[in-house]
Design an enzyme around this catalytic site. Structure first.
Site, PDB file in Angstrom:
ATOM      1  N   HIS A   1       0.857  -1.185   0.000  1.00 30.76           N
ATOM      2  CA  HIS A   1       0.000   0.000   0.000  1.00 30.76           C
ATOM      3  C   HIS A   1       0.893   1.234   0.000  1.00 30.76           C
ATOM      4  CE1 HIS A   1       0.839  -0.660   4.261  1.00 30.76           C
ATOM      5  NE2 HIS A   1       0.380   0.538   4.566  1.00 30.76           N
TER       6      HIS A   1
ATOM      7  N   HIS B   1       1.106   3.974   1.900  1.00 31.22           N
ATOM      8  CA  HIS B   1       1.519   4.739   3.072  1.00 31.22           C
ATOM      9  C   HIS B   1       3.036   4.925   3.029  1.00 31.22           C
ATOM     10  CE1 HIS B   1      -2.169   4.073   5.894  1.00 31.22           C
ATOM     11  NE2 HIS B   1      -2.209   5.261   5.320  1.00 31.22           N
TER      12      HIS B   1
ATOM     13  N   HIS C   1       6.077  -5.646  11.899  1.00 32.20           N
ATOM     14  CA  HIS C   1       5.417  -4.337  11.937  1.00 32.20           C
ATOM     15  C   HIS C   1       5.020  -3.968  13.364  1.00 32.20           C
ATOM     16  CE1 HIS C   1       2.466  -1.150  10.819  1.00 32.20           C
ATOM     17  NE2 HIS C   1       3.250  -1.013   9.756  1.00 32.20           N
TER      18      HIS C   1
ATOM     19  N   ASP D   1       5.478   4.869   5.128  1.00 29.75           N
ATOM     20  CA  ASP D   1       6.416   3.957   5.796  1.00 29.75           C
ATOM     21  C   ASP D   1       6.603   2.655   5.033  1.00 29.75           C
ATOM     22  OD1 ASP D   1       3.702   3.450   6.581  1.00 29.75           O
ATOM     23  OD2 ASP D   1       4.397   2.218   8.248  1.00 29.75           O
ATOM     24  N   HIS D   2       5.872   2.503   3.926  1.00 23.33           N
ATOM     25  CA  HIS D   2       6.017   1.309   3.092  1.00 23.33           C
ATOM     26  C   HIS D   2       6.537   1.616   1.692  1.00 23.33           C
ATOM     27  CE1 HIS D   2       3.826  -1.636   5.737  1.00 23.33           C
ATOM     28  NE2 HIS D   2       3.495  -0.477   6.303  1.00 23.33           N
TER      29      HIS D   2
ATOM     30  N   HIS E   1      -7.434  -2.511   5.511  1.00 17.43           N
ATOM     31  CA  HIS E   1      -6.591  -1.551   6.236  1.00 17.43           C
ATOM     32  C   HIS E   1      -7.303  -0.206   6.148  1.00 17.43           C
ATOM     33  CE1 HIS E   1      -3.139   0.278   7.995  1.00 17.43           C
ATOM     34  NE2 HIS E   1      -2.643   0.812   6.882  1.00 17.43           N
TER      35      HIS E   1
ATOM     36  N   ASP F   1      -0.185  -3.985   6.033  1.00 19.48           N
ATOM     37  CA  ASP F   1      -0.922  -3.583   7.232  1.00 19.48           C
ATOM     38  C   ASP F   1      -2.370  -4.043   7.091  1.00 19.48           C
ATOM     39  OD1 ASP F   1       1.456  -2.362   7.680  1.00 19.48           O
ATOM     40  OD2 ASP F   1       0.675  -0.326   7.802  1.00 19.48           O
TER      41      ASP F   1
END
Length: 385
Positions: free
Chosen positions: A65, A67, A335, A69-70, A192, A262
């Protein structure tokens, strides 16, 4: 059959990195090739700190995804893997932009949900990044996604080959988004706070155990070479001079890995993920009264689970329950919140807390085969017995 099937965790933190956990990313070593799943900030530095992973061997990245942090580490990784350069001066040649060099290499492939292509294209454009070879982005489109997204407003990058738009099947999954004679990758939506997918990497069926005594008498009777056994072991059918047809031993399922992003509910991937050799599942928060000193007095297991779900994440018990549901042979938790340190190999306090988190998952899973991942940890997925 692949010579190695190795998972190395490059980053095991949730939203915020810490001194002991980097942002999300893991490397899957498949023989001589490396694939990444997610690419948080500083992933390329983690690669340099890890053993056995070479930047030049990375050929594919799968994003769960968008976001930050990914995905925030993807652009610098591309520049490093593909001999990137900044903007050049007119009239001054840079060999990295030589078109003959570009044509001789396979394109670097990126898979991800809608928005991945626009992020990569726009990021490369506005940072004036030149690449020494080609890349392509394949987007996994939900049925509600338009055929074209924000990328249509950004000119195609000079190194970009337009990738595929892959629509969901009637069952909601994306089947065989990649496949070759040795491997296939499928995906499914997982729930998510934003559109998110989980990936299933499946090794092709491998030769079963050979009983030589079933074949040897026929080979000797025909005075045929014993080297025929190697053909049978490789899955080939052999016809002997007297007309005897020898079938190879039945094949058995290859290794399967389920890699989730996530999620507070990965149910849509359950069918694809059944009987996985390894399930990698997030476990962002846990209720650890009497164990974690940061636990608040007014917290309870129910409150922590509800709060974790409301943010789109899971607890260790939720991960264990899903592992039991799909009959996974091994569960790896990933995670983690910044409150859970990742130096449990050297810190007694961190080890005590991570063991408690693992025990919560074990109780729900009904198995002791639970591992809490830490940065630069590697595990080998064994060949089926």
């Amino acid at each position: 059959m692949l010579s190695s099937f190795n998972i190395t965790f490059l980053g095991t933190a949730s939203a915020q990195p810490t001194s002991t956990r980097n942002h999300s990313s893991l490397a899957l070593r498949l023989g001589s090739e490396v694939w990444l799943f997610d690419c948080g900030e500083s992933t390329q530095r983690q690669i340099q700190a890890s053993k056995g992973i070479r930047m030049g061997k990375i050929r594919k990245v799968f994003i769960t995804h968008t976001h930050g942090d990914h995905i925030f580490g993807l652009l610098p990784l591309l520049a490093s893997c593909m001999n990137g350069a900044g903007g050049t001066i007119d009239g001054v040649d840079d060999p990295r932009t030589n078109s003959n060099e570009v044509e001789c290499s396979e394109p670097f492939e990126i898979y991800g949900p809608a928005g991945t292509r626009a992020f990569v294209r726009g990021g490369l454009r506005w940072t004036h990044t030149l690449l020494g070879s080609k890349y392509m982005v394949h987007e996994l489109l939900f049925n509600t996604d338009p055929d074209e997204g924000e990328e249509k407003t950004i000119p195609l990058h000079a190194s970009e080959i337009l990738g595929r738009n892959i629509r969901q099947n009637s069952d909601g999954n994306w089947t065989d988004i990649f496949h070759n004679p040795l491997l296939s990758v499928s995906a499914a939506p997982i729930l998510h706070s934003v559109p998110c997918v989980g990936y299933v990497v499946q090794e092709a069926p491998i030769p079963g155990k050979m009983d030589i005594m079933l074949y040897k008498p026929h080979i000797l009777r025909n005075k045929a070479p014993m080297s025929l056994l190697s053909k049978l072991q490789a899955g080939e059918m052999v016809t002997l001079p007297d007309g005897t047809i020898m079938e190879p031993p039945p094949r058995k399922p290859g290794r399967k890995i389920v890699i989730l992003g996530d999620t507070y509910d990965p149910s849509p991937i359950a069918t694809l993920g059944e009987d996985a050799d390894v399930l990698i599942h997030e476990a962002t928060n846990a209720y650890l009264s009497g164990i974690d000193p940061t636990t608040k007095e007014d917290e309870s297991e129910e409150l922590v689970e509800n709060r974790t779900k409301s943010r789109g994440h899971s607890t260790p018990q939720m991960a264990g329950t899903f592992a039991r549901r799909i009959r996974a042979k091994r569960l790896v938790l990933n995670h983690f919140s910044a409150r859970y340190r990742g130096d449990d190999d050297v810190s007694d306090e961190a080890r005590y807390i991570m063991e408690a988190i693992g025990n919560l998952a074990k109780q729900a899973y009904g198995s002791d085969k639970v591992t809490c991942a830490r940065d630069c940890m590697s595990l080998e997925v064994d060949k089926p017995s």
